[in-house]
Design an enzyme around this catalytic site. Sequence first.
Site, short mmCIF file in Angstrom:
data_model
loop_
_atom_site.label_atom_id
_atom_site.label_comp_id
_atom_site.label_asym_id
_atom_site.label_seq_id
_atom_site.Cartn_x
_atom_site.Cartn_y
_atom_site.Cartn_z
N GLN A 82 -94.22 -10.59 9.73
CA GLN A 82 -94.36 -9.22 9.70
C GLN A 82 -92.94 -8.53 9.99
O GLN A 82 -91.98 -9.04 10.51
CB GLN A 82 -95.33 -8.65 10.76
CG GLN A 82 -94.90 -8.86 12.15
CD GLN A 82 -96.18 -8.20 13.29
OE1 GLN A 82 -96.86 -9.14 13.65
NE2 GLN A 82 -95.96 -6.89 13.57
N LYS A 112 -96.88 -6.55 6.59
CA LYS A 112 -97.27 -7.73 7.23
C LYS A 112 -97.54 -8.76 5.98
O LYS A 112 -97.99 -8.24 4.84
CB LYS A 112 -98.49 -7.81 8.14
CG LYS A 112 -98.28 -6.97 9.47
CD LYS A 112 -99.66 -6.91 10.19
CE LYS A 112 -99.33 -6.25 11.54
NZ LYS A 112 -100.69 -5.94 12.15
N VAL A 113 -97.17 -10.08 6.30
CA VAL A 113 -97.55 -11.12 5.22
C VAL A 113 -98.67 -12.23 5.94
O VAL A 113 -98.33 -12.84 6.84
CB VAL A 113 -96.31 -11.66 4.71
CG1 VAL A 113 -96.64 -12.83 3.65
CG2 VAL A 113 -95.30 -10.80 4.52
N ASP A 146 -79.01 -8.76 -1.74
CA ASP A 146 -79.42 -9.28 -0.65
C ASP A 146 -79.59 -10.67 -0.53
O ASP A 146 -80.59 -11.08 0.12
CB ASP A 146 -80.23 -8.50 0.05
CG ASP A 146 -80.50 -8.46 1.62
OD1 ASP A 146 -79.50 -8.93 2.32
OD2 ASP A 146 -81.33 -8.29 2.36
#
Length: 461
Positions: free
Chosen positions: A23, A28-29, A137
Amino acid sequence: MTSMDSKVSVLMERYELGRLLGQGTFAKVYYGRNTRTGQGVAIKVIDKDKVLRVGLTNQIKREISIMRLVKHPNILELYEVMATKTKIYYALEYAKGGELFDKLSKGRLKEQIARKYFQQLINAVDFCHSRGVYHRDLKPENLLLDEYDNLKVSDFGLSALAESKLQDGLLHTTCGTPAYVAPEVINRKGYEGDKADIWSCGVILYVLLTGYLPFHDPNLMEMYRKIGKAEFKCPNWFPPELKRLVTRMLDPNPSYRITIAKIKENSWFKKGTNARKSRIESQNKDSDRASCSSEQKQEVIRPPNLNAFDIIALSPGFDLTALFQEKRQKKEARFTSWQPASVIISKLEEIAKLLKMKISKREAGLLKLEATKEGRKGLLSIDAEVFELTHSFHMVEVKKSNGDTLEYQKVLNQGLRPGLQDIVWTWQPEEQPPEQIVQPSVQTVQPEQLETLPPQQEQLP
């Protein structure tokens, strides 16, 4: 402990949500499972209110747009986007192997393993650049591994598209993780996204092989100074061709920095690629031979599915559209039909023949109709693409790909519309008002749900 941790929850009647994988501030995953196929997925849950409050709408739109552009074996795949009034959901490919960073935390990798990951990274980045996408990134934390130990580039939240460049042809947003950022990004004088990504790949290669960063200092400004002057040293055990590769990738002058094409020509990089390529080609030939006989017996027309993102983009009345896609003037026409894809395509071919147009391209669900020089003045090309909404319900998008707009409108209104009337349920947008929108989970749409939008149910984590 949340309800998600104590019991299984079902999202959009489509995914069973399980354990929390990670998260951040806005998302959140969770691990999820497709209830229809049993496939494991990662479900990223984003709080819409937080996104709007801190002004990250454009970042969300950009991330989704970019992930739809970059379909590649070494890039984490976005399967679909879903939404309710308060949440946005990404259904993503599940990388069972976790972050590459976790492997590096145990020390440097063997040279052949590092080379394999680096080759896959360069192939993925090269593909992104070919689509006008710059990641900005790249770092081990954003490189995941699947169950077969293949690398997957993830997290395109800071990515840029080619059209993001200013009039000077350069990007100007300073972003990324300090230890992996190119010196021209730090200098804030404008930079080329592809060259900045190559620098980050060079830092990653160094870390894969050594287990530590080439530029490191507890004082951030001192670290920036080292980056600006490329003050680093390759270990003595680096082979000469590897040392040349790393040095050229970490050239502080972007004008002299090596290109991806030249990276792929480096002898250290190329080791093992021919054998791997031969194995893949052999597997593909075996697969082609196996499928060839079945294709000869029966040609199966299988149109592509529209995912929730596509449905949202096609529905101007849906209140989350602004989160996903820039407004644009749409010139294409669409119709829906209960007929099978094979019947729709046959009908289009029949009408094309009557209009003295030839079929110049025929793929799964896509027809390209072209006016012959003898038949009409000038060359007119029309694309007709069939999308599967449900197993028995299809949408067809008709649009001009080349030629005169007035001629296209004439063919559409005087040829296609009358000729298709016996298989068309409704044309869009004329006969479908904004409130008649399907539920934003494509696979759970039933024909009767096309009449009205059912109340949103918050089956949320």
